[in-house]
Design an enzyme around this catalytic site. Structure first.
Site, PDB file in Angstrom:
ATOM      1  N   GLU A 165      53.876  38.604  32.996  1.00 34.08           N
ATOM      2  CA  GLU A 165      53.255  37.689  32.386  1.00 34.08           C
ATOM      3  C   GLU A 165      54.683  36.480  31.754  1.00 34.08           C
ATOM      4  OE1 GLU A 165      54.164  40.665  32.154  1.00 34.08           O
ATOM      5  OE2 GLU A 165      52.470  42.149  31.028  1.00 34.08           O
ATOM      6  N   ALA A 202      45.437  41.469  32.168  1.00 36.86           N
ATOM      7  CA  ALA A 202      45.011  41.264  31.257  1.00 36.86           C
ATOM      8  C   ALA A 202      44.395  39.813  32.128  1.00 36.86           C
ATOM      9  CB  ALA A 202      45.069  41.166  29.703  1.00 36.86           C
ATOM     10  N   GLY A 223      49.425  43.356  32.458  1.00 36.86           N
ATOM     11  CA  GLY A 223      48.367  45.116  31.920  1.00 36.86           C
ATOM     12  C   GLY A 223      47.555  45.950  32.869  1.00 36.86           C
ATOM     13  N   GLU A 274      50.753  48.086  33.067  1.00 36.07           N
ATOM     14  CA  GLU A 274      50.794  49.415  31.915  1.00 36.07           C
ATOM     15  C   GLU A 274      49.783  49.934  31.717  1.00 36.07           C
ATOM     16  OE1 GLU A 274      50.454  44.999  30.067  1.00 36.07           O
ATOM     17  OE2 GLU A 274      52.258  45.025  28.870  1.00 36.07           O
TER      18      GLU A 274
HETATM   19  C1  HXC Z   1      41.387  36.287  35.383  1.00 35.70           C
HETATM   20  C2  HXC Z   1      42.058  36.770  37.338  1.00 35.70           C
HETATM   21  C3  HXC Z   1      43.420  36.962  37.222  1.00 35.70           C
HETATM   22  C4  HXC Z   1      43.870  37.771  35.645  1.00 35.70           C
HETATM   23  C5  HXC Z   1      42.968  37.322  39.129  1.00 35.70           C
HETATM   24  N1  HXC Z   1      42.636  36.349  38.684  1.00 35.70           N
HETATM   25  N2  HXC Z   1      43.730  37.518  37.902  1.00 35.70           N
HETATM   26  N3  HXC Z   1      41.437  36.013  36.831  1.00 35.70           N
HETATM   27  N4  HXC Z   1      43.045  37.551  35.104  1.00 35.70           N
HETATM   28  N5  HXC Z   1      44.932  38.184  35.604  1.00 35.70           N
HETATM   29  C6  HXC Z   1      41.251  35.448  39.270  1.00 35.70           C
HETATM   30  C7  HXC Z   1      41.320  34.088  40.578  1.00 35.70           C
HETATM   31  O1  HXC Z   1      41.088  33.423  39.309  1.00 35.70           O
HETATM   32  C8  HXC Z   1      40.447  34.076  41.266  1.00 35.70           C
HETATM   33  O2  HXC Z   1      39.438  34.015  40.726  1.00 35.70           O
HETATM   34  C9  HXC Z   1      40.051  35.570  41.957  1.00 35.70           C
HETATM   35  O3  HXC Z   1      40.859  36.145  40.268  1.00 35.70           O
HETATM   36  C10 HXC Z   1      41.057  36.225  43.026  1.00 35.70           C
HETATM   37  O4  HXC Z   1      42.829  35.865  42.561  1.00 35.70           O
HETATM   38  P1  HXC Z   1      43.532  34.968  43.524  1.00 35.70           P
HETATM   39  O5  HXC Z   1      44.887  34.097  42.797  1.00 35.70           O
HETATM   40  O6  HXC Z   1      42.782  33.581  44.882  1.00 35.70           O
HETATM   41  O7  HXC Z   1      44.077  36.044  44.639  1.00 35.70           O
HETATM   42  P2  HXC Z   1      44.834  35.791  46.037  1.00 35.70           P
HETATM   43  O8  HXC Z   1      45.370  34.853  45.958  1.00 35.70           O
HETATM   44  O9  HXC Z   1      44.788  36.916  46.606  1.00 35.70           O
HETATM   45  O10 HXC Z   1      45.698  36.338  44.322  1.00 35.70           O
HETATM   46  C11 HXC Z   1      46.269  37.485  43.938  1.00 35.70           C
HETATM   47  C12 HXC Z   1      47.614  37.714  42.544  1.00 35.70           C
HETATM   48  C13 HXC Z   1      46.758  36.942  41.397  1.00 35.70           C
HETATM   49  C14 HXC Z   1      48.636  37.408  42.603  1.00 35.70           C
HETATM   50  C15 HXC Z   1      46.992  38.920  41.557  1.00 35.70           C
HETATM   51  O11 HXC Z   1      45.669  36.235  41.268  1.00 35.70           O
HETATM   52  C16 HXC Z   1      47.893  36.668  40.215  1.00 35.70           C
HETATM   53  O12 HXC Z   1      48.978  35.946  40.125  1.00 35.70           O
HETATM   54  N6  HXC Z   1      46.987  36.949  38.973  1.00 35.70           N
HETATM   55  C17 HXC Z   1      47.247  36.533  38.048  1.00 35.70           C
HETATM   56  C18 HXC Z   1      48.725  37.632  37.765  1.00 35.70           C
HETATM   57  C19 HXC Z   1      49.153  37.910  36.502  1.00 35.70           C
HETATM   58  O13 HXC Z   1      49.424  36.890  35.524  1.00 35.70           O
HETATM   59  N7  HXC Z   1      49.140  38.834  35.310  1.00 35.70           N
HETATM   60  C20 HXC Z   1      49.233  39.362  34.023  1.00 35.70           C
HETATM   61  C21 HXC Z   1      48.964  38.933  33.182  1.00 35.70           C
HETATM   62  S1  HXC Z   1      48.520  38.304  31.894  1.00 35.70           S
HETATM   63  P3  HXC Z   1      38.746  32.728  41.274  1.00 35.70           P
HETATM   64  O14 HXC Z   1      36.937  32.490  40.096  1.00 35.70           O
HETATM   65  O15 HXC Z   1      39.785  31.488  41.538  1.00 35.70           O
HETATM   66  O16 HXC Z   1      37.909  33.068  42.985  1.00 35.70           O
HETATM   67  C22 HXC Z   1      48.802  39.538  30.725  1.00 35.70           C
HETATM   68  C23 HXC Z   1      49.199  39.849  29.675  1.00 35.70           C
HETATM   69  C24 HXC Z   1      49.012  41.937  29.208  1.00 35.70           C
HETATM   70  O17 HXC Z   1      48.481  41.540  31.912  1.00 35.70           O
HETATM   71  C25 HXC Z   1      49.325  42.094  27.900  1.00 35.70           C
HETATM   72  C26 HXC Z   1      48.097  43.559  27.694  1.00 35.70           C
HETATM   73  C27 HXC Z   1      47.157  43.683  27.788  1.00 35.70           C
END
Ligand code: HXC
Length: 257
Positions: free
Chosen positions: A131, A65, A108, A111
């Protein structure tokens, strides 16, 4: 509802939906989830479409998400907007949906893949429910669907630690149907969807519903419901055609009637 964030294409009877926010690894904003769900609802009613493929393309499925869109929200705001309610609508889609997953399918993203009916993954696919690492838990079915798919003890490890797992592990544990080379993932998913699209559509719809009962209801109830669907299909032209064609040693022509 094709938008800039969601590309919609047709390959014969198969519709291919591609998440398209590459700059944020297809992070699922509210508007992107709404576009996916409402497009699926539209396709569910479109007669020429018999199966759907959902993908993020060959690099990334979805990294979760959109964290930006919820970082500052309060619990009250989250409950009031109930933004996750729209995910429920995916459960009502009656046509088969195949996910084609490459790269990250996290939070997400994982999911959303699990909300589909089958998952074709590429060799580089990475799954996880991270998460917990950002102070929350899965909210769009992750704790329920992952546990049903891979079992309590494995799901507990991944949901509580935030660890990720590979396509190969997902295959061994029954979460994904096939693992294929990266560049073939969409092609393979479309080919599976095309095969299903060639089957009699009413039977496909009832079969999907019946398989879902196996996870949603108690066995006795599921068996009764399955039997009712089986009998119901004897009112269709496609059943008459399918059985007649077999006896006449020819290919059936299904009309969806
Ligand atoms: C917003 C995101 C994002 C996310 C990545 N980005 N994931 N923005 N929401 N979930 C953005 C980063 O901020 C970054 O923007 C760009 O995408 C590239 O990501 P990087 O982190 O630089 O890439 P990398 O180093 O290759 O790492 C990839 C990654 C990491 C391991 C996937 O991005 C990451 O850990 N993302 C979050 C994963 C996460 O926690 N997901 C769960 C979210 S909560 P900029 O502007 O810096 O270039 C969730 C709740 C679900 O899903 C509830 C129901 C829907």
């Amino acid at each position: 509802m094709e938008t800039k964030e969601l590309i919609v294409e047709r390959k014969g009877a198969v519709a291919v939906l591609t998440l398209n926010r590459p700059e944020v690894l297809n992070a699922l904003s509210d508007s992107l989830v709404e576009a996916v769900v409402s497009e699926m609802e539209r396709l569910d009613k479109e007669e020429g479409v018999r199966a759907v493929v959902l993908t993020g393309g060959s690099k990334v499925f979805a990294a979760g998400a959109d964290i930006k869109g919820m970082a500052d929200a309060t619990s009250q705001e989250m409950q009031k907007s109930d933004r996750l309610a729209k995910w429920e609508r995916m459960r009502k889609i009656s046509k088969p949906i195949v996910a084609a997953v490459s790269g990250f399918a996290l939070g997400g993203g994982c999911e959303m893949a699990m909300s589909c009916d089958m998952i074709v993954a590429s060799e580089n696919a990475v799954f996880g429910q991270p998460e917990i690492l950002i102070g929350v838990i899965p909210g769009a079915g992750g704790t329920q669907r992952l546990t049903r798919a891979i079992g309590k003890y494995r799901a507990m490890e991944f949901v509580l630690s935030g660890r990720r797992f590979s396509a190969q592990q997902a295959l061994e544990w029954g979460l994904v149907n096939h693992v294929v080379p990266n560049e073939l993932v969409v092609e393979e998913a479309v080919s599976l969807a095309e095969e299903i699209a060639s089957r009699p559509p009413i039977a496909v719809r009832l079969a999907k519903e019946a398989v879902n009962w196996a996870v949603d209801v108690e066995l006795g109830e599921g068996l009764v419901k399955e039997r009712q669907h089986f009998y119901k299909l004897f009112d269709t032209e496609d059943q008459k055609e399918g059985m007649k064609a077999f006896l006449e040693k020819r290919k059936p022509v299904f009309k969806g009637k």
